[in-house]
Design a protein around this motif. Structure first.
Motif, short mmCIF file in Angstrom:
data_model
loop_
_atom_site.label_atom_id
_atom_site.label_comp_id
_atom_site.label_asym_id
_atom_site.label_seq_id
_atom_site.Cartn_x
_atom_site.Cartn_y
_atom_site.Cartn_z
N SER A 1 102.60 28.83 43.72
CA SER A 1 102.35 29.27 42.31
C SER A 1 103.52 28.68 41.44
O SER A 1 103.47 28.33 40.67
CB SER A 1 101.94 30.72 42.14
N PHE A 2 104.78 29.22 41.83
CA PHE A 2 105.94 28.77 41.17
C PHE A 2 106.09 27.25 40.99
O PHE A 2 106.37 26.90 39.96
CB PHE A 2 107.21 29.39 41.98
N LEU A 3 106.00 26.49 42.15
CA LEU A 3 105.92 24.96 42.13
C LEU A 3 104.85 24.50 41.19
O LEU A 3 105.21 23.65 40.45
CB LEU A 3 105.97 24.57 43.41
N CYS A 4 103.79 25.16 41.09
CA CYS A 4 102.75 24.71 40.29
C CYS A 4 103.28 24.42 38.81
O CYS A 4 103.10 23.68 38.02
CB CYS A 4 101.38 25.28 40.28
N GLY A 5 103.64 25.85 38.34
CA GLY A 5 104.32 26.06 37.05
C GLY A 5 105.33 25.19 36.85
O GLY A 5 105.59 24.64 35.43
N ASN A 6 106.17 24.63 37.79
CA ASN A 6 107.26 23.73 37.41
C ASN A 6 106.88 22.27 37.75
O ASN A 6 107.83 21.41 37.57
CB ASN A 6 108.47 24.13 38.34
N ALA A 7 105.71 21.87 37.85
CA ALA A 7 105.36 20.43 38.23
C ALA A 7 105.58 19.77 36.95
O ALA A 7 105.55 20.21 35.76
CB ALA A 7 103.88 20.45 38.50
N THR A 8 106.23 18.42 37.54
CA THR A 8 106.73 17.62 35.91
C THR A 8 105.73 16.38 35.97
O THR A 8 105.78 15.73 35.02
CB THR A 8 108.09 16.96 36.40
N ASN A 9 104.79 16.17 36.87
CA ASN A 9 103.62 15.12 36.70
C ASN A 9 102.13 15.74 37.42
O ASN A 9 102.29 16.45 38.35
CB ASN A 9 104.08 13.81 37.21
N ILE A 10 101.39 15.10 37.09
CA ILE A 10 99.91 15.56 37.45
C ILE A 10 99.70 15.37 39.01
O ILE A 10 99.23 16.61 39.55
CB ILE A 10 98.98 14.75 36.84
N TRP A 11 100.43 14.50 39.76
CA TRP A 11 100.10 14.40 41.19
C TRP A 11 101.14 15.48 41.73
O TRP A 11 100.61 15.93 43.03
CB TRP A 11 100.47 13.12 41.58
N GLU A 12 102.08 15.86 41.33
CA GLU A 12 102.98 17.00 41.85
C GLU A 12 102.29 18.42 41.61
O GLU A 12 102.00 18.84 42.72
CB GLU A 12 104.39 17.14 40.78
N LEU A 13 101.61 18.51 40.46
CA LEU A 13 100.64 19.37 40.38
C LEU A 13 99.61 19.67 41.36
O LEU A 13 99.12 20.64 42.11
CB LEU A 13 100.27 19.63 38.99
N VAL A 14 98.93 18.59 41.47
CA VAL A 14 97.73 18.41 42.43
C VAL A 14 98.23 18.76 44.00
O VAL A 14 97.64 19.46 44.76
CB VAL A 14 97.23 17.19 42.46
N LEU A 15 99.36 18.28 44.32
CA LEU A 15 99.83 18.43 45.76
C LEU A 15 100.24 20.03 45.93
O LEU A 15 99.82 20.61 46.89
CB LEU A 15 101.16 17.76 46.11
N PHE A 16 100.79 20.76 45.08
CA PHE A 16 101.13 22.11 44.92
C PHE A 16 99.86 22.94 44.90
O PHE A 16 99.92 24.01 45.63
CB PHE A 16 102.22 22.42 43.78
N ARG A 17 99.01 22.40 44.15
CA ARG A 17 97.65 23.22 44.15
C ARG A 17 96.96 22.97 45.54
O ARG A 17 96.38 24.02 45.96
CB ARG A 17 96.65 22.45 43.08
N PHE A 18 97.10 21.87 46.12
CA PHE A 18 96.46 21.96 47.52
C PHE A 18 97.19 22.84 48.54
O PHE A 18 96.44 23.43 49.25
CB PHE A 18 96.62 20.70 48.18
N ILE A 19 98.46 23.05 48.34
CA ILE A 19 99.23 23.93 49.23
C ILE A 19 99.05 25.35 48.95
O ILE A 19 98.85 26.14 49.69
CB ILE A 19 100.63 23.80 49.13
N GLN A 20 98.78 25.74 47.62
CA GLN A 20 98.32 27.07 47.09
C GLN A 20 97.05 27.30 47.72
O GLN A 20 96.75 28.64 48.16
CB GLN A 20 98.30 26.94 45.48
N GLY A 21 96.05 26.47 47.70
CA GLY A 21 94.89 26.56 48.16
C GLY A 21 94.72 26.80 49.82
O GLY A 21 94.02 27.46 50.19
N MET A 22 95.66 26.29 50.26
CA MET A 22 95.68 26.56 51.81
C MET A 22 96.07 28.00 52.14
O MET A 22 95.68 28.55 53.12
CB MET A 22 97.09 25.72 52.60
#
Length: 526
Positions: free
Chosen positions: A95-116
């Motif tokens: 969740s912390f990493l999602c909030g700090n994502a600097t581009n869309i694919w970083e956010l997608v990756l962190f959302r996948f980890i958050q979903g796991m």
């Protein structure tokens, strides 16, 4: 094997364990819908296209449905408390990493980890609550859990809308951090970990089962999320992933039934109540997520509401469901049959759907939808607790975790199927209604001519030339036609959804009691 009665909690400890599990279930479910209202802001600040930003939802959903069937197995491998705490930590850090994502694919990756991490929270929370209550109080346990599961999807949009409007989109992720930290400590100090035999060695782990499960579920979820926008089987990627999903499922079932240490225990489906419960849970997910999906779209795209207002509309429904949960739990404890309550829930959900079908117009007000949505809340309350309790009622020990994983996965897949089918039907039905309505606006019709002339004069008064004003008048008329055809398609969806639930009502009454004590209510048949 540990005596499962040793996992039952009493007094203060039970209260703390229940609050911890509900907090975690709420965290996971709110995050499923909270991002919906922030997609535009994410797209703007990260410089992404609409297709790219849709992956923020897709990645989370795919991770969820891959991990949910594996949660029971992972709990046995690492210990329930350790796995639950680790899942909360993964979810919180992601969740912390999602909030700090600097581009869309970083956010997608962190959302996948958050979903796991998040997928594990939902099912493990259900198992913890079920095992923390004695058998005769499990109806109430499922009622308490159900409050989180039903209320969560509705709280997401208004909460997300408020945070986006008053702060910025990263705060929809940052809000998870303090709750995650508190839940981690509460888990470590209060949640018990059952002992279910020895852990597997690395070479005994069902790696092929994990790969086949990820292939089947991941491909299916992608097809459901992106099928409509990519024109289904006309698209080569959708076609390829559909084939992968079918073969992945067949090979996965074969592997799990033949391997000595399967990652998902399919044999638990021999339990008649669980088999019936998984089908009913799928239909419940279809109705719950489908209706939660269509109402905000209708109010925003047709009625012109803000995202926050659209989200707030659903709150009376959630409050009603929350109030219903303990009442249903008490009725189950008093021996009222699951099937009678569930059947009543299906009928009431049909009444809600038919009511919505009859009142939808291009300018329906919020006051018209208040009571139908309260009826929806009553219907969902009557459905969720009996179906969930019925599903797990005749399972024992480690099978409870396996059963909870199946019901959790089927609810999520029911929601995915519901949203995919509804999206497709809205598009197709709107086109059909437009074709049906076109003859009513013939250019030689006197009333149509009058309307076009009136709109044309209005634009000419604003300084447009006669030709420009006429073009704009036709555009306005076409817009009205599209809006009306879309409303008609939403009406059709509610009618079909209602009929689906009405058909289920008598089927539920045909359920035969399974379990060791057929003379007792299914909640006691343990």
């Amino acid at each position: 094997m540990q005596d499962e009665n040793s996992l039952v909690e009493y007094g203060f400890r039970r209260v703390v364990v229940t609050i911890t599990a509900i907090l975690c279930a709420l965290l996971e479910i709110i995050d499923t819908t909270i991002v919906n209202v922030a997609l535009n802001d994410m797209r703007g600040s990260l410089g992404a296209t609409l297709t790219d930003v849709a992956w923020v939802i897709t990645a989370y959903a795919i991770a969820n449905v891959i991990i949910i069937p594996m949660t029971s197995w992972l709990s046995k491998q690492f210990g329930r408390r350790n796995y639950f705490a680790a899942s909360i930590i993964i979810f919180t850090i992601a969740s912390f990493l999602c909030g700090n994502a600097t581009n869309i694919w970083e956010l997608v990756l962190f959302r996948f980890i958050q979903g796991m991490g998040g997928g594990a929270l939902l099912v493990t929370a259900q198992t913890i609550i079920t095992e923390s209550y004695p058998v005769e109080k499990r109806g109430m346990a499922q009622a308490i859990y159900g409050m989180g599961v039903i209320v969560g999807p509705t709280l997401g949009p208004p909460l997300g809308g408020y945070l986006v409007d008053h702060f910025s989109w990263p705060y929809i992720f940052y809000i998870n951090i303090p709750i995650g930290i508190i839940a981690t400590f509460m888990t470590i100090f209060f949640v018990k970990s059952p002992k279910y035999g020895e852990k597997l060695k690395v070479n005994q782990v069902d790696w092929w089962g994990i790969i086949l499960l990820a292939t089947f579920i991941g491909s299916l979820q992608f097809v459901l999320e992106h099928g409509q926008q990519d024109d289904w089987f006309e698209d080569s990627l959708i076609l390829s992933l559909s084939v992968a999903a079918v073969f992945g499922l067949i090979l996965f079932i074969w592997r799990e039934l033949t391997y000595e240490h399967p990652v998902v225990n399919l044999r638990v489906l021999r339990d008649g109540n669980l088999r019936i419960g998984t089908i009913l849970t799928f239909i419940l997910g279809f109705g719950l997520f489908g209706s939660t999906f269509i109402i905000p779209i209708y109010t925003q795209s047709i009625l012109g509401w803000t995202a926050t207002d659209a989200g707030l509309l659903l709150i009376p429904s959630s409050i009603t469901t929350g109030l219903m949960m303990p009442i249903i739990g008490k009725l189950l404890e008093r021996g009222i049959s699951h099937k009678y309550l569930a059947s009543a829930g299906f009928v009431i959900f049909f009444i809600y759907s038919f009511w919505m079908y009859s009142l939808m117009t291009p300018d329906t007000g919020s006051e018209h939808m208040f009571w139908p949505l309260v009826v929806r809340g009553v219907g969902l309350g009557l459905l969720f607790v009996p179906i969930t309790t019925l599903s797990l009622s005749t399972l024992k020990g480690k099978d409870i975790g396996d059963g909870a994983a199946f019901t959790g996965m089927m609810r999520q897949l029911g929601g995915s199927f519901g949203i995919a089918i509804i999206t497709t039907m809205v598009s197709r039905l709107a086109q059909q209604h437009r074709i049906d309505l076109l003859p009513n606006i013939s250019a030689i019709d006197f009333k149509v001519q009058q309307r076009i002339d009136g709109i044309k004069r209005m634009f000419m008064a604003k300084g447009f030339s006669a030709n420009e004003a006429l073009d704009k008048a036709y555009a306005v008329l076409n817009g009205s036609l599209m809006k009306q055809s879309t409303v008609l398609s939403y009406m059709d969806i509610f009618l079909y959804l209602g009929l689906l639930f009405l058909v289920c009502a008598p089927i539920v009454l045909l359920i035969k009691k399974t379990g060791k004590r057929a003379g007792k209510p299914a909640i006691d048949a343990h």
